[in-house]
Design a protein around this motif. Structure first.
Motif, PDB file in Angstrom:
ATOM      1  N   GLN A 281      36.731  33.163  60.206  1.00 42.70           N
ATOM      2  CA  GLN A 281      36.977  32.702  61.564  1.00 42.70           C
ATOM      3  C   GLN A 281      38.347  32.041  61.623  1.00 42.70           C
ATOM      4  O   GLN A 281      38.852  31.543  60.624  1.00 42.70           O
ATOM      5  CB  GLN A 281      35.908  31.688  61.982  1.00 42.70           C
ATOM      6  CG  GLN A 281      34.482  32.194  61.848  1.00 42.70           C
ATOM      7  CD  GLN A 281      33.458  31.066  61.942  1.00 42.70           C
ATOM      8  OE1 GLN A 281      33.798  29.907  62.110  1.00 42.70           O
ATOM      9  NE2 GLN A 281      32.191  31.425  61.828  1.00 42.70           N
ATOM     10  N   GLN A 282      38.932  32.005  62.829  1.00 41.60           N
ATOM     11  CA  GLN A 282      40.141  31.216  63.006  1.00 41.60           C
ATOM     12  C   GLN A 282      39.813  29.746  62.773  1.00 41.60           C
ATOM     13  O   GLN A 282      38.674  29.297  62.954  1.00 41.60           O
ATOM     14  CB  GLN A 282      40.690  31.402  64.414  1.00 41.60           C
ATOM     15  CG  GLN A 282      41.322  32.764  64.662  1.00 41.60           C
ATOM     16  CD  GLN A 282      41.817  32.875  66.082  1.00 41.60           C
ATOM     17  OE1 GLN A 282      41.097  33.320  66.960  1.00 41.60           O
ATOM     18  NE2 GLN A 282      43.044  32.450  66.317  1.00 41.60           N
ATOM     19  N   LEU A 283      40.823  28.971  62.406  1.00 39.86           N
ATOM     20  CA  LEU A 283      40.604  27.559  62.095  1.00 39.86           C
ATOM     21  C   LEU A 283      39.960  26.816  63.258  1.00 39.86           C
ATOM     22  O   LEU A 283      39.035  26.015  63.060  1.00 39.86           O
ATOM     23  CB  LEU A 283      41.936  26.897  61.726  1.00 39.86           C
ATOM     24  CG  LEU A 283      42.646  27.436  60.483  1.00 39.86           C
ATOM     25  CD1 LEU A 283      43.961  26.690  60.263  1.00 39.86           C
ATOM     26  CD2 LEU A 283      41.767  27.313  59.253  1.00 39.86           C
ATOM     27  N   ILE A 284      40.432  27.066  64.464  1.00 41.88           N
ATOM     28  CA  ILE A 284      39.906  26.328  65.608  1.00 41.88           C
ATOM     29  C   ILE A 284      38.463  26.728  65.900  1.00 41.88           C
ATOM     30  O   ILE A 284      37.648  25.908  66.341  1.00 41.88           O
ATOM     31  CB  ILE A 284      40.806  26.515  66.854  1.00 41.88           C
ATOM     32  CG1 ILE A 284      40.475  25.431  67.893  1.00 41.88           C
ATOM     33  CG2 ILE A 284      40.690  27.931  67.416  1.00 41.88           C
ATOM     34  CD1 ILE A 284      41.508  25.305  68.977  1.00 41.88           C
ATOM     35  N   VAL A 285      38.109  27.964  65.628  1.00 39.95           N
ATOM     36  CA  VAL A 285      36.725  28.414  65.811  1.00 39.95           C
ATOM     37  C   VAL A 285      35.825  27.738  64.774  1.00 39.95           C
ATOM     38  O   VAL A 285      34.726  27.273  65.088  1.00 39.95           O
ATOM     39  CB  VAL A 285      36.629  29.946  65.704  1.00 39.95           C
ATOM     40  CG1 VAL A 285      35.182  30.405  65.779  1.00 39.95           C
ATOM     41  CG2 VAL A 285      37.455  30.596  66.816  1.00 39.95           C
TER      42      VAL A 285
END
Length: 306
Positions: A281-285
């Motif tokens: 996942q992306q970091l913010i996700v």
């Protein structure tokens, strides 16, 4: 085992630290144990994290640790967890300190596992020399910075054609390298060709370049295909040997099965971030995922339905 916690978070990435921060703010006693082996250690800059676009990922983790540790009821320590076992009080966690920090043997009511993934890159000479600078594994994270460049996509997985179609939105000059594998079918190759994407099926001898950056992909027959950047599709795997005595359910790809709030099939054990389906996942996700798990865990302790 002189210490007992409400929750021990295993893993100090965005998912684990986000869960720890929210649980500390809920006045739970929290311990974060982090092995300090992040998958993105080679990446110089991370993108797409609101208010932190372009921050080095190691700095993002450091800031997260500092924010969590600022709470009197929270601790963050570098340690490798060796075992998590169910006991009458909840769970016993044994960990070996790293970077000069002490070993730990603690009790906790609940556990959040957020250890992330291990990635294995295709066996291509010099890949590591360019990984994190010219070559990346997260399209959404780094596609913008590679816009309009002559790009390579290197991989040996069945979803390579899907990755190519996604990457093509950033550059019309894209070549897919299967490194001698047959993972791209003929119908997929025809579909890619219709979008202006070439498939190169030869094995790769090495990546060429130097201080100036990536300059090309050298094929097995010696031909050099000029490229200045690209993406690689790694193989991802979970490293959860410490967790196996609890026998949580795993899916066909090895990810930890959870409900919509992050509860595993083991009562009192939660999972967050990349180790849960659908994987990376992306970091913010991942950070948002950690906050969601924290909400459920806190309400479970309080006896309030999520």
């Amino acid at each position: 085992m002189s210490e007992a916690y409400d929750v021990v978070v295993i893993g100090g990435g965005p998912a684990g630290l986000s869960a720890a921060l929210n649980l500390a703010r809920a006045r739970r006693r929290v311990l974060v144990l982090d092995g300090n082996r992040p998958r993105h250690a080679a990446t110089l800059l991370s993108h797409g994290f609101l208010t932190r676009d372009g921050i080095p990922p190691l700095d993002l983790r450091r800031l997260g640790r500092e924010e969590v540790a600022a709470y009197d009821n929270a601790e963050v320590q570098f340690a490798l967890v060796h075992s998590v076992d169910a006991v009458a009080e909840g769970f016993r966690i044994v960990a070996q300190g790293v970077r000069g920090e002490p070993d730990r043997d603690v009790l906790t009511r609940t556990v959040v596992v957020a250890t992330g993934l291990t990635e294995t890159l295709p066996k291509v000479a010099n890949m590591r020399a360019f990984y994190g600078t010219a070559i990346h594994s997260c399209v959404e994270c780094d596609g913008f910075e590679k816009a309009d460049a002559p790009l390579a996509l290197i991989g040996e997985s069945a979803d390579l054609a899907e990755w190519a179609l996604l990457i093509a939105q950033w550059s019309a000059d894209l070549i897919v390298f299967t490194n001698g594998s047959s993972v791209v079918s003929e119908p997929e190759e025809d579909a890619l060709a219709a979008s202006g994407i070439r498939v190169e099926r030869q094995a790769i001898a090495e990546l060429s370049g130097g201080r100036e950056g990536l300059t090309g992909v050298v094929l097995e027959d010696g031909a050099v295909v000029p490229r200045t950047a690209g993406f690689v599709r790694p193989a991802w795997s979970t490293s959860l040997a410490f967790f196996e005595s609890l026998a949580p359910e795993r899916d066909a790809d090895g990810y930890v099965v959870i409900d919509s709030w992050g509860r595993t099939t083991v009562p009192g054990v939660y999972a967050a971030g990349d180790i849960t389906p659908p994987g990376p996942q992306q970091l913010i996700v991942a950070a948002g995922n950690g906050a969601r798990v924290a909400r459920a865990l806190n309400r479970d302790i309080a006896g309030v339905p999520s």
